[in-house]
Scaffold this motif. Structure first.
Motif, mmCIF file in Angstrom:
data_model
loop_
_atom_site.group_PDB
_atom_site.id
_atom_site.type_symbol
_atom_site.label_atom_id
_atom_site.label_comp_id
_atom_site.label_asym_id
_atom_site.label_seq_id
_atom_site.Cartn_x
_atom_site.Cartn_y
_atom_site.Cartn_z
ATOM 1 N N MET A 133 -2.097 2.270 -1.157
ATOM 2 C CA MET A 133 -0.937 3.089 -1.498
ATOM 3 C C MET A 133 -1.174 3.845 -2.789
ATOM 4 S SD MET A 133 2.488 1.271 -0.151
ATOM 5 C CE MET A 133 2.301 -0.443 -0.207
ATOM 6 N N LYS A 134 -1.818 3.190 -3.745
ATOM 7 C CA LYS A 134 -2.066 3.878 -5.015
ATOM 8 C C LYS A 134 -3.089 5.001 -4.851
ATOM 9 C CE LYS A 134 -1.630 2.361 -9.099
ATOM 10 N NZ LYS A 134 -0.352 2.640 -9.761
ATOM 11 N N ALA A 135 -4.013 4.792 -3.924
ATOM 12 C CA ALA A 135 -5.016 5.837 -3.691
ATOM 13 C C ALA A 135 -4.384 7.072 -3.043
ATOM 14 C CB ALA A 135 -6.132 5.303 -2.806
ATOM 15 N N LEU A 136 -3.267 6.872 -2.392
ATOM 16 C CA LEU A 136 -2.687 7.976 -1.623
ATOM 17 C C LEU A 136 -1.400 8.556 -2.191
ATOM 18 C CD1 LEU A 136 -3.204 6.595 1.988
ATOM 19 C CD2 LEU A 136 -4.275 8.627 1.024
ATOM 20 N N ASP A 137 -0.783 7.855 -3.127
ATOM 21 C CA ASP A 137 0.601 8.239 -3.441
ATOM 22 C C ASP A 137 0.786 9.586 -4.143
ATOM 23 O OD1 ASP A 137 -0.088 7.531 -6.019
ATOM 24 O OD2 ASP A 137 1.512 6.050 -6.278
ATOM 25 N N GLN A 138 -0.299 10.151 -4.682
ATOM 26 C CA GLN A 138 -0.160 11.481 -5.280
ATOM 27 C C GLN A 138 -0.393 12.574 -4.248
ATOM 28 O OE1 GLN A 138 0.530 11.923 -8.696
ATOM 29 N NE2 GLN A 138 0.794 9.705 -8.658
ATOM 30 N N LYS A 139 -0.793 12.167 -3.057
ATOM 31 C CA LYS A 139 -1.215 13.164 -2.070
ATOM 32 C C LYS A 139 -0.323 13.233 -0.857
ATOM 33 C CE LYS A 139 -5.816 11.694 -3.187
ATOM 34 N NZ LYS A 139 -6.962 10.967 -2.674
ATOM 35 N N VAL A 140 0.449 12.184 -0.630
ATOM 36 C CA VAL A 140 1.217 12.149 0.605
ATOM 37 C C VAL A 140 2.519 11.382 0.373
ATOM 38 C CG1 VAL A 140 0.100 10.043 1.512
ATOM 39 C CG2 VAL A 140 0.947 11.750 3.107
ATOM 40 N N ASN A 141 3.524 11.716 1.148
ATOM 41 C CA ASN A 141 4.784 10.980 1.096
ATOM 42 C C ASN A 141 4.592 9.629 1.786
ATOM 43 O OD1 ASN A 141 6.687 12.929 -0.023
ATOM 44 N ND2 ASN A 141 6.331 14.112 1.847
ATOM 45 N N ILE A 142 4.623 8.561 1.012
ATOM 46 C CA ILE A 142 4.447 7.241 1.614
ATOM 47 C C ILE A 142 5.813 6.663 1.982
ATOM 48 C CG2 ILE A 142 3.700 4.852 1.210
ATOM 49 C CD1 ILE A 142 1.523 5.927 -0.599
ATOM 50 N N VAL A 143 5.926 6.223 3.218
ATOM 51 C CA VAL A 143 7.144 5.553 3.667
ATOM 52 C C VAL A 143 6.750 4.130 4.067
ATOM 53 C CG1 VAL A 143 8.935 5.512 5.448
ATOM 54 C CG2 VAL A 143 8.260 7.689 4.424
ATOM 55 N N PRO A 144 7.159 3.126 3.265
ATOM 56 C CA PRO A 144 6.752 1.760 3.573
ATOM 57 C C PRO A 144 7.574 1.164 4.716
ATOM 58 C CG PRO A 144 8.042 1.812 1.551
ATOM 59 C CD PRO A 144 7.965 3.229 2.041
ATOM 60 N N VAL A 145 6.873 0.415 5.555
ATOM 61 C CA VAL A 145 7.492 -0.162 6.741
ATOM 62 C C VAL A 145 7.155 -1.656 6.792
ATOM 63 C CG1 VAL A 145 7.211 -0.218 9.250
ATOM 64 C CG2 VAL A 145 7.417 1.982 8.109
ATOM 65 N N LEU A 146 8.170 -2.480 6.946
ATOM 66 C CA LEU A 146 7.934 -3.912 7.106
ATOM 67 C C LEU A 146 7.764 -4.174 8.601
ATOM 68 C CD1 LEU A 146 7.854 -6.859 6.141
ATOM 69 C CD2 LEU A 146 10.348 -6.816 6.000
ATOM 70 N N ALA A 147 6.532 -4.522 8.973
ATOM 71 C CA ALA A 147 6.193 -4.608 10.393
ATOM 72 C C ALA A 147 6.732 -5.875 11.050
ATOM 73 C CB ALA A 147 4.672 -4.552 10.546
ATOM 74 N N LYS A 148 6.873 -5.825 12.359
ATOM 75 C CA LYS A 148 7.210 -7.003 13.179
ATOM 76 C C LYS A 148 8.360 -7.828 12.610
ATOM 77 C CE LYS A 148 2.708 -7.689 15.300
ATOM 78 N NZ LYS A 148 1.618 -8.633 15.534
ATOM 79 N N ALA A 149 9.434 -7.139 12.308
ATOM 80 C CA ALA A 149 10.551 -7.784 11.620
ATOM 81 C C ALA A 149 11.214 -8.867 12.469
ATOM 82 C CB ALA A 149 11.582 -6.735 11.206
ATOM 83 N N ASP A 150 10.913 -8.900 13.759
ATOM 84 C CA ASP A 150 11.506 -9.955 14.589
ATOM 85 C C ASP A 150 10.942 -11.327 14.243
ATOM 86 O OD1 ASP A 150 9.128 -8.867 15.654
ATOM 87 O OD2 ASP A 150 9.462 -9.884 17.556
ATOM 88 N N SER A 151 9.874 -11.358 13.445
ATOM 89 C CA SER A 151 9.358 -12.669 13.074
ATOM 90 C C SER A 151 10.025 -13.214 11.809
ATOM 91 C CB SER A 151 7.832 -12.638 12.925
ATOM 92 O OG SER A 151 7.452 -11.532 12.149
ATOM 93 N N LEU A 152 11.005 -12.487 11.291
ATOM 94 C CA LEU A 152 11.716 -12.939 10.091
ATOM 95 C C LEU A 152 13.209 -13.101 10.384
ATOM 96 C CD1 LEU A 152 10.144 -10.436 7.524
ATOM 97 C CD2 LEU A 152 9.458 -12.811 7.869
ATOM 98 N N THR A 153 13.831 -14.043 9.700
ATOM 99 C CA THR A 153 15.297 -14.171 9.806
ATOM 100 C C THR A 153 15.913 -13.070 8.919
ATOM 101 O OG1 THR A 153 15.479 -15.604 7.885
ATOM 102 C CG2 THR A 153 15.130 -16.704 10.011
ATOM 103 N N PRO A 154 17.194 -12.771 9.097
ATOM 104 C CA PRO A 154 17.804 -11.721 8.254
ATOM 105 C C PRO A 154 17.623 -12.010 6.764
ATOM 106 C CG PRO A 154 19.276 -12.290 10.046
ATOM 107 C CD PRO A 154 18.121 -13.253 10.129
ATOM 108 N N LYS A 155 17.736 -13.272 6.374
ATOM 109 C CA LYS A 155 17.593 -13.615 4.962
ATOM 110 C C LYS A 155 16.152 -13.376 4.494
ATOM 111 C CE LYS A 155 19.237 -16.422 1.436
ATOM 112 N NZ LYS A 155 18.237 -17.297 0.853
ATOM 113 N N GLU A 156 15.198 -13.782 5.341
ATOM 114 C CA GLU A 156 13.785 -13.567 4.998
ATOM 115 C C GLU A 156 13.477 -12.077 4.916
ATOM 116 O OE1 GLU A 156 11.747 -17.550 7.047
ATOM 117 O OE2 GLU A 156 12.165 -15.800 8.277
ATOM 118 N N THR A 157 14.038 -11.315 5.824
ATOM 119 C CA THR A 157 13.824 -9.867 5.802
ATOM 120 C C THR A 157 14.349 -9.290 4.490
ATOM 121 O OG1 THR A 157 14.137 -9.785 8.189
ATOM 122 C CG2 THR A 157 14.291 -7.695 7.035
#
Ligand code: GDP
Ligand code: MG
Length: 275
Positions: A133-157
């Motif tokens: 992310m640091k290598a790219l953040d001056q060059k592109v709009n980074i949108v972070p995504v928490l993957a496979k959220a079904d493996s977490l409870t709402p509190k964990e998410t």
């Protein structure tokens, strides 16, 4: 025609290809019955580029999604190079075109958004995530995504999201800032923008399977104990992410790329690092 290029990055197995597929098909087949999509898609071994033309609120949009093999998959040198330099390379092509003879008809293939997939199994960001992310953040709009959220409870998410945001702040990683909604804007837009802001990093769930739910066919993950619907906002932020990308903020992504990131690139003489 509005063109938006999205690059998917992240560790192998985090559901990048599945999400890309979900983003595409839900739009392509929005008014039609869903096609029988195969549940398992092949592991991405090379960089693939998919383009779809969609019409959203009467506006023609061309969406190009670049799916990359994950870190940890066997990458040849070309692909390693590609992952790091693709963004630069497209900026450079654009810059050359701009000073060329044909500058009225430049196709904009610059990356307007990088969806960066973060594992739900770690404790926040991994060192490799921070580096990328640091290598790219001056060059592109980074949108972070928490993957496979079904493996977490709402509190964990919730905890995982705050951890990720804290680390983004701590490591001074620049991510795409959703602009404040214009007070004159329509209520729906305002509400969507607020939801989008609250959702970052988007906790997403992808699936290539469809299930029957109250007589409707929905894209879902079917477990012995129940069904997780990808597009149900109480199950995941998928819908907010999709809205942001193709409805509410595509113009902002394109605008920031051109007036901020690209200007930055140009004034740095086109060199890779400007830190
Ligand atoms: P990629 O390597 O990041 O492109 O990941 P893939 O899209 O190939 O997915 C890897 C595996 O994870 C496949 O078996 C998918 O069915 C599964 N998968 C994809 N998205 C999700 C998700 O949201 N939740 C869960 N539990 N599994 C998922
Ligand atoms: Mg893949």
């Amino acid at each position: 025609m509005c063109v938006c290029v999205i690059l998917c990055l992240g560790e192998s197995g985090l559901g990048k290809s599945t999400l890309v597929n979900s983003l595409f098909l839900t739009n392509l087949y929005i008014d039609r019955c869903m096609p029988d999509v195969s549940e398992k898609i092949a592991r991405t071994v090379s960089i693939t580029k998919n383009t779809v033309d969609i019409v959203e609120d009467g506006v023609n949009l061309r969406l190009t999604v670049i799916d990359t093999p994950g870190f940890g998959d066997a990458l040849n040198n070309h692909e390693r190079y590609f992952k790091f330099y693709y963004v630069d390379q497209e900026m450079e092509k654009y810059r050359r075109n701009e000073i060329g003879l044909n500058r009225k008809n430049i196709t904009d293939n610059r990356v307007h958004c990088c969806l960066y997939f973060i594992s739900p199994h770690g404790h926040g960001l991994k060192p490799i995530d921070v580096n990328f992310m640091k290598a790219l953040d001056q060059k592109v709009n980074i949108v972070p995504v928490l993957a496979k959220a079904d493996s977490l409870t709402p509190k964990e998410t919730h905890n995982m999201k705050s951890k990720i945001l804290t680390e983004i702040d701590k490591f001074k990683i620049k991510i795409f800032q959703v602009p404040d909604s214009d007070p004159d804007n329509k209520d729906l837009f305002k509400q969507q923008t607020e939801e989008i802001k609250r959702s970052i990093p988007f906790a997403v769930i992808g699936s290539n399977a469809v299930a029957e739910r109250n007589g409707r066919r929905v894209r879902a993950r079917v477990y012995p104990w129940g069904i997780v619907e990808t597009e149900n906002p109480s199950h995941s932020d998928f819908v907010h992410l999709r809205n942001m990308l193709i409805r509410t903020h595509m113009q902002d992504l394109i605008h920031t790329t051109h007036y901020l990131l690209y200007e930055n690139y140009r004034s740095g003489g086109g060199r890779t690092s400007r830190r």
